[in-house]
Design a protein around this motif. Structure first.
Motif, PDB file in Angstrom:
ATOM      1  N   ASP A  76       1.972 -15.725  -0.379  1.00  0.00           N
ATOM      2  CA  ASP A  76       2.916 -14.660  -0.703  1.00  0.00           C
ATOM      3  C   ASP A  76       2.505 -13.789  -1.879  1.00  0.00           C
ATOM      4  O   ASP A  76       2.645 -12.566  -1.808  1.00  0.00           O
ATOM      5  N   LEU A  77       2.045 -14.366  -2.943  1.00  0.00           N
ATOM      6  CA  LEU A  77       1.722 -13.564  -4.116  1.00  0.00           C
ATOM      7  C   LEU A  77       0.663 -12.523  -3.788  1.00  0.00           C
ATOM      8  O   LEU A  77       0.852 -11.331  -4.042  1.00  0.00           O
ATOM      9  N   LEU A  78      -0.439 -12.969  -3.226  1.00  0.00           N
ATOM     10  CA  LEU A  78      -1.510 -12.046  -2.865  1.00  0.00           C
ATOM     11  C   LEU A  78      -1.065 -11.102  -1.764  1.00  0.00           C
ATOM     12  O   LEU A  78      -1.367  -9.903  -1.798  1.00  0.00           O
ATOM     13  N   HIS A  79      -0.335 -11.622  -0.802  1.00  0.00           N
ATOM     14  CA  HIS A  79       0.153 -10.812   0.315  1.00  0.00           C
ATOM     15  C   HIS A  79       1.014  -9.653  -0.178  1.00  0.00           C
ATOM     16  O   HIS A  79       0.898  -8.527   0.297  1.00  0.00           O
ATOM     17  N   ASN A  80       1.876  -9.910  -1.140  1.00  0.00           N
ATOM     18  CA  ASN A  80       2.774  -8.876  -1.660  1.00  0.00           C
ATOM     19  C   ASN A  80       2.047  -7.832  -2.498  1.00  0.00           C
ATOM     20  O   ASN A  80       2.538  -6.718  -2.653  1.00  0.00           O
ATOM     21  N   LEU A  81       0.896  -8.182  -3.044  1.00  0.00           N
ATOM     22  CA  LEU A  81       0.133  -7.240  -3.855  1.00  0.00           C
ATOM     23  C   LEU A  81      -0.736  -6.304  -3.020  1.00  0.00           C
ATOM     24  O   LEU A  81      -1.163  -5.266  -3.512  1.00  0.00           O
ATOM     25  N   LEU A  82      -0.985  -6.669  -1.782  1.00  0.00           N
ATOM     26  CA  LEU A  82      -1.901  -5.893  -0.945  1.00  0.00           C
ATOM     27  C   LEU A  82      -1.169  -4.815  -0.141  1.00  0.00           C
ATOM     28  O   LEU A  82       0.014  -4.954   0.166  1.00  0.00           O
ATOM     29  N   ALA A  83      -1.941  -3.797   0.227  1.00  0.00           N
ATOM     30  CA  ALA A  83      -1.424  -2.772   1.135  1.00  0.00           C
ATOM     31  C   ALA A  83      -1.214  -3.415   2.510  1.00  0.00           C
ATOM     32  O   ALA A  83      -1.831  -4.443   2.818  1.00  0.00           O
ATOM     33  N   ARG A  85      -2.197  -2.944   5.611  1.00  0.00           N
ATOM     34  CA  ARG A  85      -3.365  -3.255   6.453  1.00  0.00           C
ATOM     35  C   ARG A  85      -4.185  -4.412   5.866  1.00  0.00           C
ATOM     36  O   ARG A  85      -4.660  -5.274   6.591  1.00  0.00           O
ATOM     37  N   ARG A  86      -4.351  -4.416   4.573  1.00  0.00           N
ATOM     38  CA  ARG A  86      -5.093  -5.508   3.939  1.00  0.00           C
ATOM     39  C   ARG A  86      -4.295  -6.812   3.976  1.00  0.00           C
ATOM     40  O   ARG A  86      -4.861  -7.889   4.076  1.00  0.00           O
ATOM     41  N   ALA A  87      -2.983  -6.694   3.906  1.00  0.00           N
ATOM     42  CA  ALA A  87      -2.139  -7.883   4.026  1.00  0.00           C
ATOM     43  C   ALA A  87      -2.301  -8.497   5.416  1.00  0.00           C
ATOM     44  O   ALA A  87      -2.347  -9.718   5.566  1.00  0.00           O
ATOM     45  N   ARG A  88      -2.406  -7.644   6.424  1.00  0.00           N
ATOM     46  CA  ARG A  88      -2.615  -8.125   7.794  1.00  0.00           C
ATOM     47  C   ARG A  88      -3.970  -8.819   7.904  1.00  0.00           C
ATOM     48  O   ARG A  88      -4.089  -9.870   8.541  1.00  0.00           O
ATOM     49  N   LEU A  89      -4.991  -8.270   7.264  1.00  0.00           N
ATOM     50  CA  LEU A  89      -6.309  -8.922   7.263  1.00  0.00           C
ATOM     51  C   LEU A  89      -6.244 -10.278   6.576  1.00  0.00           C
ATOM     52  O   LEU A  89      -6.877 -11.238   7.023  1.00  0.00           O
ATOM     53  N   LEU A  90      -5.488 -10.348   5.483  1.00  0.00           N
ATOM     54  CA  LEU A  90      -5.313 -11.626   4.796  1.00  0.00           C
ATOM     55  C   LEU A  90      -4.652 -12.646   5.724  1.00  0.00           C
ATOM     56  O   LEU A  90      -5.050 -13.813   5.756  1.00  0.00           O
TER      57      LEU A  90
END
Length: 162
Positions: A76-83, A85-90
């Motif tokens: 969640d922490l990293l996911h919320n910081l990303l845009a 499209r990048r969150a989807r890649l994560l």
């Protein structure tokens, strides 16, 4: 797709019922152990082994339900910081790691189940491989759950906001 959804819901319901039954049986066996030891002054030989085995099965089955709900796939922490499209890649990267780990658990679980097939639990009188079988069964169900959650979630694309 409708048939797969029905199978997925039916399997999840069945796994949930079995996990709950195992947990209730562990509670009942543990309660009996306390009664037998402290009230009847005659400890039971089988109840402790059954409690342990039932909890192992309940946990392995319960983990598969958590994977199906997506509860084990979050960063969640990293996911919320990303845009978006990048969150989807994560999310895809996390899924690949999870699939690899669960595949490893399946492989190791099958190997361990096979290795201990001739050993038995003294107090229950069953092959210990029935307890070890919870590892590949739980990991396989978790793999299906994680992939089902991912497939269901991947149909809803992220919408980037400006």
């Amino acid at each position: 797709m409708r048939v797969l959804g029905l199978i997925d819901r039916g399997l999840s319901r069945l796994v949930s019922w079995v996990a709950q039954a195992m947990l209730w049986s562990a509670v009942a066996a543990g309660f009996y152990q306390v009664l037998a030891r402290f009230i009847l002054q005659s400890p039971s030989a089988w109840s402790e082994a059954w409690t342990r085995a039932a909890i192992i099965w309940a946990v392995m089955l319960g983990v598969s339900l958590a994977f199906r709900q997506g509860a084990m796939l979050g960063v969640d922490l990293l996911h919320n910081l990303l845009a978006p499209r990048r969150a989807r890649l994560l999310e895809h990267l996390v899924l690949l790691i999870v699939v690899g780990f669960l595949g490893f658990l399946i492989w190791i679980g099958i190997d361990m189940t096979w290795r201990v097939r001739f050993q038995s639990t003294p107090s229950l009188g069953i092959s210990i491989s029935w307890i070890y079988l919870s590892i590949p069964v739980g990991a396989t169900l978790s793999l299906f759950g994680a992939l089902s959650y991912w497939a269901e979630d991947s149909r809803v694309p992220y919408v980037e906001t400006v």
